[in-house]
Design an enzyme around this catalytic site. Structure first.
Site, mmCIF file in Angstrom:
data_model
loop_
_atom_site.group_PDB
_atom_site.id
_atom_site.type_symbol
_atom_site.label_atom_id
_atom_site.label_comp_id
_atom_site.label_asym_id
_atom_site.label_seq_id
_atom_site.Cartn_x
_atom_site.Cartn_y
_atom_site.Cartn_z
ATOM 1 C CB CYS A 31 -0.819 -0.082 1.011
ATOM 2 S SG CYS A 31 -1.908 1.393 1.640
ATOM 3 C CE LYS A 58 -10.297 -4.457 5.026
ATOM 4 N NZ LYS A 58 -10.862 -2.896 4.839
ATOM 5 C CB VAL A 71 -3.670 -0.117 5.876
ATOM 6 C CG1 VAL A 71 -3.802 -1.242 6.638
ATOM 7 C CG2 VAL A 71 -3.501 -0.344 4.187
ATOM 8 C CD GLU A 87 -7.209 9.892 5.297
ATOM 9 O OE1 GLU A 87 -7.180 10.403 4.506
ATOM 10 O OE2 GLU A 87 -8.382 9.325 4.968
ATOM 11 C CB SER A 88 -0.942 8.350 3.991
ATOM 12 O OG SER A 88 -1.705 8.662 3.013
HETATM 13 N N1 LIG Z 1 -6.994 8.383 2.218
HETATM 14 C C1 LIG Z 1 -5.973 7.477 3.106
HETATM 15 C C2 LIG Z 1 -6.408 6.421 1.251
HETATM 16 C C3 LIG Z 1 -5.493 5.081 2.495
HETATM 17 C C4 LIG Z 1 -5.960 3.447 1.254
HETATM 18 O O1 LIG Z 1 -7.174 3.947 1.128
HETATM 19 N N2 LIG Z 1 -5.544 2.376 1.871
HETATM 20 C C5 LIG Z 1 -6.372 1.779 0.847
HETATM 21 C C6 LIG Z 1 -4.749 0.348 0.858
HETATM 22 S S1 LIG Z 1 -3.497 1.133 -0.272
HETATM 23 C C7 LIG Z 1 -6.716 0.814 2.034
HETATM 24 O O2 LIG Z 1 -6.736 0.754 3.078
HETATM 25 N N3 LIG Z 1 -8.210 -0.278 1.542
HETATM 26 C C8 LIG Z 1 -8.969 -1.215 2.223
HETATM 27 C C9 LIG Z 1 -10.140 -1.003 2.204
HETATM 28 O O3 LIG Z 1 -10.608 0.229 1.735
HETATM 29 O O4 LIG Z 1 -10.971 -1.292 2.537
HETATM 30 C C10 LIG Z 1 -4.469 7.453 3.328
HETATM 31 O O5 LIG Z 1 -4.235 8.569 2.883
HETATM 32 O O6 LIG Z 1 -4.408 6.647 4.127
#
Ligand SMILES: N[C@@H](CCC(=O)N[C@@H](CS)C(=O)NCC(=O)O)C(=O)O
Length: 249
Positions: A31, A58, A71, A87-88
């Protein structure tokens, strides 16, 4: 405390709270948003444990830390039920402000705001190229749209006149956009025409990629583009296998 190097899945018991009070990062190895958090932790040498989450199955307890099940998340204290951060970009900025060492964002609020805008400007490139990387039948205009969105970054390096987006030293913009530049070269393996970025059109950006790849924090988190391509193949086949991150290519 030793946490196994594999992704935690449905049914994997919730790991015990850290007795050592060390911060925890919940992530998925492929990710790019998770990698942002991992990069700031590495750059600022902040002690932490990593817990890998399998996003297709998960663990039931994961929403205790990340309400939307995404994540990255970081758990700050050893007290269960304490809110984690998600949120990264929020995580990256928090870590930058909270921990000692060189600040990764510029001190000037206007410059910092402009840098945050620049980070957001990668989004169109990412949405254009993702179907090429992760699906079997991407739209025909995906690559031209991707290239056009990347021009912004080539022009920005010209305008700034510095080797890094952060100036003479690597900074937050560099770390926040890097995870995607680490993945773009996988196009060579997953695209039928062995696609690569044009060396003239993106001369500065490609030099930047080479330079940033030498950074110690990047070296600690980056995966080889063949490993990314291996994972992308599992996604294209509809069966994502996150654990290929821990296998040799
Ligand atoms: N805006 C969030 C995006 C995080 C995101 O989309 N992570 C994805 C993986 S790269 C995730 O957790 N996907 C799992 C889901 O949505 O269930 C950030 O910046 O942290």
């Amino acid at each position: 405390m030793s946490i196994p190097l594999k992704h935690f899945k449905k049914g994997t018991p919730k790991p015990k709270l850290p007795e050592d009070g060390v911060l925890r990062l919940y992530l998925m190895r492929f990710c790019p948003y998770s990698e942002r958090a991992a990069l700031v932790l590495a750059a600022k040498q902040i002690p932490h444990h990593k817990i890998y989450i399998d996003l297709s199955e998960k663990p039931e307890w994961y929403t205790d830390y990340s309400p939307l099940g995404k994540v990255p998340a970081i758990q700050l204290t050893a007290v269960d039920g304490q809110p984690a951060l998600v949120e990264s970009l929020v995580i990256a900025e928090y870590l930058d402000e909270q921990y000692p060492g060189r600040s990764l964002f510029p001190a000037d609020p206007l410059q910092k705001a402009q840098d945050k805008i620049l980070i957001e400007r990668l989004a169109p490139a990412v949405s254009a190229v993702y179907p090429v990387l992760f699906t079997k039948n991407p739209p025909a205009d995906a690559l031209p749209n991707f290239e056009q969105a990347l021009d912004v970054f080539e022009q920005e390096l010209t305008k700034r006149g510095t080797p890094y987006f952060g100036g003479q030293q690597i900074g937050m913009v560099d770390y926040m956009i890097w995870p995607w530049f680490e993945r773009f070269p996988a196009l060579k393996f997953v695209h039928a025409d062995k696609y690569e970025l044009d060396k003239t059109r993106y001369a500065k950006l490609l030099r930047w990629v080479e330079l940033v790849a030498q950074d110690e924090a990047i070296k600690q988190t980056a995966l080889d583009s063949q490993v990314h391509a291996k994972f992308m193949a599992t996604r294209q086949a509809g069966e994502p296998n996150y654990d290929v991150a821990f296998e040799a290519v």
